[in-house]
Design a protein around this motif. Structure first.
Motif, mmCIF file in Angstrom:
data_model
loop_
_atom_site.group_PDB
_atom_site.id
_atom_site.type_symbol
_atom_site.label_atom_id
_atom_site.label_comp_id
_atom_site.label_asym_id
_atom_site.label_seq_id
_atom_site.Cartn_x
_atom_site.Cartn_y
_atom_site.Cartn_z
ATOM 1 N N SER A 98 55.787 29.008 -16.153
ATOM 2 C CA SER A 98 56.973 29.815 -16.424
ATOM 3 C C SER A 98 57.313 30.643 -15.186
ATOM 4 O O SER A 98 56.531 30.711 -14.224
ATOM 5 C CB SER A 98 56.713 30.743 -17.607
ATOM 6 N N ASP A 99 58.471 31.313 -15.214
ATOM 7 C CA ASP A 99 58.852 32.179 -14.094
ATOM 8 C C ASP A 99 57.828 33.297 -13.906
ATOM 9 O O ASP A 99 57.482 33.648 -12.773
ATOM 10 C CB ASP A 99 60.239 32.784 -14.348
ATOM 11 N N GLU A 100 57.330 33.828 -15.024
ATOM 12 C CA GLU A 100 56.317 34.884 -14.937
ATOM 13 C C GLU A 100 55.047 34.360 -14.274
ATOM 14 O O GLU A 100 54.455 35.035 -13.420
ATOM 15 C CB GLU A 100 55.989 35.424 -16.321
ATOM 16 N N GLU A 101 54.633 33.164 -14.666
ATOM 17 C CA GLU A 101 53.410 32.590 -14.100
ATOM 18 C C GLU A 101 53.573 32.284 -12.613
ATOM 19 O O GLU A 101 52.622 32.436 -11.836
ATOM 20 C CB GLU A 101 53.029 31.334 -14.882
ATOM 21 N N LEU A 102 54.768 31.889 -12.218
ATOM 22 C CA LEU A 102 55.009 31.591 -10.808
ATOM 23 C C LEU A 102 55.042 32.854 -9.952
ATOM 24 O O LEU A 102 54.961 32.775 -8.724
ATOM 25 C CB LEU A 102 56.323 30.816 -10.652
ATOM 26 N N ASP A 103 55.161 34.013 -10.589
ATOM 27 C CA ASP A 103 55.101 35.274 -9.856
ATOM 28 C C ASP A 103 53.664 35.729 -9.624
ATOM 29 O O ASP A 103 53.432 36.831 -9.115
ATOM 30 C CB ASP A 103 55.870 36.359 -10.617
ATOM 31 N N HIS A 104 52.703 34.901 -10.036
ATOM 32 C CA HIS A 104 51.280 35.179 -9.816
ATOM 33 C C HIS A 104 50.654 33.975 -9.119
ATOM 34 O O HIS A 104 51.281 32.933 -8.949
ATOM 35 C CB HIS A 104 50.565 35.428 -11.147
ATOM 36 N N ASP A 105 49.391 34.129 -8.734
ATOM 37 C CA ASP A 105 48.675 32.991 -8.160
ATOM 38 C C ASP A 105 48.475 31.923 -9.231
ATOM 39 O O ASP A 105 48.551 32.208 -10.437
ATOM 40 C CB ASP A 105 47.333 33.448 -7.591
#
Length: 295
Positions: A98-105
């Motif tokens: 998700s977009d949220e997950e892509l904002d993390h490693d």
């Protein structure tokens, strides 16, 4: 399972492991009826082992499944873990980030789904998607907001070497802190995958499983086999080896997975908590009081 058979299924740590060197079919002495009987026996053993794992409360077990589409991940999970108390098992199917997950490693979403002590966690796909799908489609990396990666040309051989090292370090850390990692690659042949795709298309109850992208990815079969071979070679370790399970015969695949799981968990030094003398006195007193109430 005999040692020779188990050794044939294990990708050798520190060695070059090519997918084509592992069988997709089964030609051993077991017959289907025996395999199903042994599977059920292992399902019962797994249920007891999970109860023991929960009572001991020092270890967790993480089971990772990777495979090409239609190899049988869903069915294997359904059959092998059918006897476990739902409170002691958690299954996570990883989709596109998700977009949220892509904002993390890329390991962030994995860590969030790790099993608690005493539980068995099952990953239907996993962090290995980031050295499989992403390796076949390196353009995905360019959109992951990584430092220094702006284009496909920035995704070098060193990038992949670092990612394999990161995964190995992550799994070593998990193992050293009490999470046992057991990894299965369900090795289906290209011909068998075609048969299963056709079956999905001809069965209305299975139409929902089919996606047009399945056929597009199938055209990249050789690229995926190279990515899987690299994965097996670089990330099969002494502490978290890969088991390459022949997937053309579903009954054998399910039996083999269940057998390896039972054998690996039985090696853990787990036991039910010892009852202290003080606790035993409390139990005996409770028995006497209950007997009085019943009497």
């Amino acid at each position: 399972m005999e040692k020779d058979e188990r050794d044939r299924l294990e990708a050798k740590p520190g060695k070059k492991n090519n997918v084509k060197d592992f069988s997709t079919g089964y030609d051993g002495p077991l017959i289907k009826a025996e395999g199903k009987e042994l599977l059920q026996r292992n399902v019962d053993r797994l249920a007891k082992l999970q109860d023991l794992l929960y009572a001991h409360d020092r270890y967790a077990v993480l089971v990772v499944f990777q495979a090409m589409d239609a190899a049988g991940k869903d069915g294997t999970i359904k059959h092998v873990f059918s006897g476990i108390n739902p409170q002691g098992c958690q299954v996570c199917a990883f989709k596109q980030p998700s977009d949220e997950e892509l904002d993390h490693d890329y390991l962030w979403r994995i860590v969030r789904q790790l099993p608690e002590r005493g539980r068995i966690g099952v990953f239907n796909r996993s962090h290995y998607e980031d050295v499989l799908v992403v390796k076949v489609h390196p353009e995905i990396i360019a959109g992951n907001k990584l430092p220094g990666i702006f284009d496909v040309k920035d995704v070098t051989k060193d990038f992949w070497s670092e990612r394999y090292r990161q995964i190995n370090d992550f799994e070593r850390y998990l193992t050293e802190t009490g999470t046992i990692v057991i990894k299965f690659f369900l090795n289906v042949s290209e011909k068998e995958q075609e048969k299963r795709f056709v079956a999905r298309l001809n069965d209305p109850a299975k139409n929902w499983k089919f996606s047009s992208s399945d056929l597009k990815e199938r055209e990249l079969w050789s690229e995926y086999m190279q990515a899987y071979s690299d994965m097996l070679s670089e990330t099969s370790t002494d502490y978290a080896p890969w088991y390459v399970i022949p997937a053309d015969e579903k009954w054998y695949m399910r039996y083999a997975v269940s057998q390896i799981l039972v054998e690996r968990i039985e090696r853990l030094p787990i036991h039910y908590p010892e009852i202290t003398e003080e606790k035993q006195k409390v139990i005996e007193q409770a028995k006497e009081e209950l007997a009085k109430l019943i009497g």
